[in-house]
Write a protein that holds these residues in place. Structure first.
Motif, PDB file in Angstrom:
ATOM      1  N   THR A 180     118.552 141.583  30.332  1.00 20.00           N
ATOM      2  CA  THR A 180     118.686 142.781  29.924  1.00 20.00           C
ATOM      3  C   THR A 180     118.042 143.519  30.636  1.00 20.00           C
ATOM      4  O   THR A 180     116.704 143.954  31.424  1.00 20.00           O
ATOM      5  CB  THR A 180     118.664 143.869  29.080  1.00 20.00           C
ATOM      6  OG1 THR A 180     119.450 143.551  27.698  1.00 20.00           O
ATOM      7  CG2 THR A 180     119.115 145.525  29.136  1.00 20.00           C
ATOM      8  N   ILE A 181     118.341 144.516  31.972  1.00 17.34           N
ATOM      9  CA  ILE A 181     117.557 145.386  33.461  1.00 17.34           C
ATOM     10  C   ILE A 181     117.157 146.347  32.832  1.00 17.34           C
ATOM     11  O   ILE A 181     117.429 147.291  32.297  1.00 17.34           O
ATOM     12  CB  ILE A 181     118.457 145.500  34.289  1.00 17.34           C
ATOM     13  CG1 ILE A 181     119.507 144.199  34.403  1.00 17.34           C
ATOM     14  CG2 ILE A 181     117.449 146.640  35.447  1.00 17.34           C
ATOM     15  CD1 ILE A 181     118.465 143.746  35.042  1.00 17.34           C
ATOM     16  N   GLY A 182     115.909 146.641  32.857  1.00 17.18           N
ATOM     17  CA  GLY A 182     114.641 147.470  32.601  1.00 17.18           C
ATOM     18  C   GLY A 182     113.985 148.722  33.840  1.00 17.18           C
ATOM     19  O   GLY A 182     114.450 148.262  34.599  1.00 17.18           O
ATOM     20  N   THR A 183     112.771 148.415  33.301  1.00 16.05           N
ATOM     21  CA  THR A 183     112.236 148.941  33.965  1.00 16.05           C
ATOM     22  C   THR A 183     112.145 148.150  34.794  1.00 16.05           C
ATOM     23  O   THR A 183     111.668 147.409  34.679  1.00 16.05           O
ATOM     24  CB  THR A 183     111.068 150.602  33.991  1.00 16.05           C
ATOM     25  OG1 THR A 183     110.494 149.248  32.877  1.00 16.05           O
ATOM     26  CG2 THR A 183     111.464 151.416  32.247  1.00 16.05           C
ATOM     27  N   ARG A 184     110.928 148.879  36.326  1.00 15.19           N
ATOM     28  CA  ARG A 184     110.809 148.187  37.230  1.00 15.19           C
ATOM     29  C   ARG A 184     108.983 146.729  36.854  1.00 15.19           C
ATOM     30  O   ARG A 184     109.271 145.459  36.645  1.00 15.19           O
ATOM     31  CB  ARG A 184     109.807 148.251  38.642  1.00 15.19           C
ATOM     32  CG  ARG A 184     109.289 148.150  39.651  1.00 15.19           C
ATOM     33  CD  ARG A 184     110.483 146.635  39.739  1.00 15.19           C
ATOM     34  NE  ARG A 184     111.508 147.395  41.060  1.00 15.19           N
ATOM     35  CZ  ARG A 184     112.003 147.091  42.423  1.00 15.19           C
ATOM     36  NH1 ARG A 184     110.803 146.880  43.546  1.00 15.19           N
ATOM     37  NH2 ARG A 184     112.985 147.680  42.401  1.00 15.19           N
ATOM     38  N   GLN A 185     108.821 148.264  35.575  1.00 26.19           N
ATOM     39  CA  GLN A 185     107.640 147.236  35.337  1.00 26.19           C
ATOM     40  C   GLN A 185     107.411 146.447  33.723  1.00 26.19           C
ATOM     41  O   GLN A 185     107.637 144.888  34.288  1.00 26.19           O
ATOM     42  CB  GLN A 185     107.017 148.169  34.492  1.00 26.19           C
ATOM     43  CG  GLN A 185     105.011 148.634  34.321  1.00 26.19           C
ATOM     44  CD  GLN A 185     104.412 150.234  33.224  1.00 26.19           C
ATOM     45  OE1 GLN A 185     105.407 150.234  32.152  1.00 26.19           O
ATOM     46  NE2 GLN A 185     103.232 149.447  32.824  1.00 26.19           N
ATOM     47  N   GLN A 186     109.042 146.977  33.537  1.00 32.32           N
ATOM     48  CA  GLN A 186     109.350 145.148  32.712  1.00 32.32           C
ATOM     49  C   GLN A 186     109.647 144.456  33.706  1.00 32.32           C
ATOM     50  O   GLN A 186     109.549 142.826  32.982  1.00 32.32           O
ATOM     51  CB  GLN A 186     110.316 146.343  31.537  1.00 32.32           C
ATOM     52  CG  GLN A 186     110.168 146.938  30.794  1.00 32.32           C
ATOM     53  CD  GLN A 186     110.697 147.479  29.882  1.00 32.32           C
ATOM     54  OE1 GLN A 186     112.427 147.872  30.143  1.00 32.32           O
ATOM     55  NE2 GLN A 186     110.767 148.394  28.572  1.00 32.32           N
ATOM     56  N   MET A 187     110.815 144.362  34.383  1.00 29.24           N
ATOM     57  CA  MET A 187     111.251 143.350  35.560  1.00 29.24           C
ATOM     58  C   MET A 187     110.449 142.289  35.498  1.00 29.24           C
ATOM     59  O   MET A 187     109.772 141.652  35.075  1.00 29.24           O
ATOM     60  CB  MET A 187     112.095 144.233  35.865  1.00 29.24           C
ATOM     61  CG  MET A 187     112.982 144.735  35.462  1.00 29.24           C
ATOM     62  SD  MET A 187     113.731 144.530  34.039  1.00 29.24           S
ATOM     63  CE  MET A 187     114.753 142.629  34.485  1.00 29.24           C
ATOM     64  N   ASP A 188     109.417 142.925  36.049  1.00 28.77           N
ATOM     65  CA  ASP A 188     107.930 142.524  36.921  1.00 28.77           C
ATOM     66  C   ASP A 188     107.211 142.061  35.471  1.00 28.77           C
ATOM     67  O   ASP A 188     106.797 140.477  35.590  1.00 28.77           O
ATOM     68  CB  ASP A 188     106.774 143.670  37.404  1.00 28.77           C
ATOM     69  CG  ASP A 188     106.970 143.525  39.327  1.00 28.77           C
ATOM     70  OD1 ASP A 188     108.080 143.104  39.505  1.00 28.77           O
ATOM     71  OD2 ASP A 188     107.492 144.921  38.908  1.00 28.77           O
ATOM     72  N   ALA A 189     106.909 142.009  34.719  1.00 26.92           N
ATOM     73  CA  ALA A 189     106.310 141.109  33.273  1.00 26.92           C
ATOM     74  C   ALA A 189     107.218 140.287  32.870  1.00 26.92           C
ATOM     75  O   ALA A 189     107.077 139.369  32.742  1.00 26.92           O
ATOM     76  CB  ALA A 189     106.214 142.270  32.294  1.00 26.92           C
ATOM     77  N   LEU A 190     108.513 140.097  33.122  1.00 25.97           N
ATOM     78  CA  LEU A 190     109.589 139.390  32.998  1.00 25.97           C
ATOM     79  C   LEU A 190     109.577 138.300  34.177  1.00 25.97           C
ATOM     80  O   LEU A 190     108.782 136.892  33.901  1.00 25.97           O
ATOM     81  CB  LEU A 190     111.007 139.635  32.701  1.00 25.97           C
ATOM     82  CG  LEU A 190     111.979 138.665  32.607  1.00 25.97           C
ATOM     83  CD1 LEU A 190     112.487 138.155  31.544  1.00 25.97           C
ATOM     84  CD2 LEU A 190     113.389 138.809  33.884  1.00 25.97           C
TER      85      LEU A 190
END
Ligand code: PMP
Length: 354
Positions: free
Chosen positions: A332-342
């Motif tokens: 799932t696409i989340g916030t930029r911060q979540q995507m960076d963590a992924l």
């Protein structure tokens, strides 16, 4: 199973929702929810409606239908409101399928179609996706069946054009074609504008994704007024107050703030392109997605191991242990911060993998 459970359901395999573990805090990228809170207008209206919870909700959902009609360029009689779009999908199986009219849907699509077909005792055909995971429109011509197509499809994220959908409609004049647009706000073109031209078209949508109201459970369908009447007949025979008053008010509030929805969808689409590019740089195969998720296969093609390794690092994605799906994870696409963590966790996992 108790000894009292109806034989009818003895062999049923229910739908498995994405996991919602409570053992620790995860970055949740597994159920295609929005990372953003509901619009302040939705929350304000919901709070006001909560003061009248002693009253039943409006079984005709009139105010919400009027607002949806206004926002979507149709008449209120062409709108149906439901408890999540899952409910209207279920009602559609009841309303438009029977022994003589079975169901057809892609072999790789939203898992609930099969569950509803089995639950309602409807025969069904699953039509294989092509090699590249796309839907071939000709496979859906003149089937003599009620057709269910998610557009964009799940979990692939692939999109059919409106011209392709029109050809499917034209080649099935005696059958209902249901287009499930749960993810349409993330770059696709909606078929709602076709409802005046095709009396066999039913389009379903949801407030769960682009409008950040998954927990409110609000879905809708658009179609010819007669098709909508059929759904009303089913609903008034099962649960007239299917949409609760707090959710109905939240839905109206969300529609009063379309700017907020548009802005959030824009961010999700940006983050989707960003994440796809970074994953490709790491050697992933990423299907082109028009939804708020990516279907991505890691180098080596072991989706299951990646899913487990990400979970150990506190990131939940969705894994389907099935043919043609187990090479992938759905993110799932989340916030930029979540995507960076992924991306950071994924890069570490790839480095650690021999
Ligand atoms: N259709 C598709 C393709 C979906 O992925 C989902 C979400 N699980 C739904 C319908 C149902 O969504 P909801 O019931 O939350 O509206």
């Amino acid at each position: 199973m108790s000894r009292f459970f109806s034989n009818k359901y003895a062999h049923l395999t229910p739908y498995t929702p994405g996991e919602q573990p409570r053992d620790r805090r995860y970055i949740k990228l597994n159920t295609n929810e929005s990372p953003f809170p509901p619009s302040p207008k939705a929350l304000e209206r919901a709070a006001a409606a909560a003061e009248n919870l002693q009253l039943y909700s409006d079984p005709t959902a009139l105010a919400l239908k009027q607002k949806l009609a206004q926002c979507s360029g149709v008449q209120p009689e062409q709108v149906f409101c439901s408890n999540g779009s899952d409910e209207v999908l279920y009602f559609a199986f009841l309303a438009y399928c029977d022994k003589n009219t079975p169901a057809a849907f892609p072999d790789i699509s939203y898992g609930f179609y099969k569950v509803f077909a089995q639950f309602t005792g409807i025969d069904y055909t699953m039509i294989p996706l092509q090699e590249d995971y796309s839907i071939r429109e000709e496979d859906y011509f003149s089937l003599g069946k009620t057709i269910f197509i998610a557009n964009p499809n799940a979990p692939t994220g692939k999109l059919l054009t409106l011209a392709q959908i029109e050809r499917i409609l034209q080649n099935n004049p005696s059958n209902v074609v249901l287009i499930d647009e749960a993810y349409i706000d993330f770059g696709g073109e909606s078929a709602v504008k076709l409802v005046d031209r095709y009396d066999n078209l039913l389009v379903t949508q949801t407030f769960s994704k682009s409008r950040s109201l998954a927990g409110g459970r609000l879905g809708m369908a658009f179609g010819n007024a007669k098709l909508i009447q059929d759904l009303e007949t089913v609903k008034f025979s099962i649960n007239p107050y299917n949409v609760n008053s707090v959710t109905m008010a939240a839905g109206i509030g969300a529609l009063e703030d379309e700017e907020y929805t548009r802005k959030n969808c824009g961010i999700i689409m940006e983050n989707r392109a960003y994440t796809a590019k970074k994953l490709e740089e790491m050697g992933f195969t990423v299907l082109p997605s028009f939804a708020n998720f990516l279907f991505a296969s890691p180098p080596g093609g072991d989706g299951g191991s990646l899913y487990k390794a990400l979970k150990d690092k506190g990131i939940l994605v969705r894994y389907f242990d099935a043919t043609r799906l187990r090479e992938f994870v759905r993110i799932t696409i989340g916030t930029r911060q979540q995507m960076d963590a992924l991306l950071e966790a994924t890069s570490q996992i790839l480095e650690e993998t021999p």
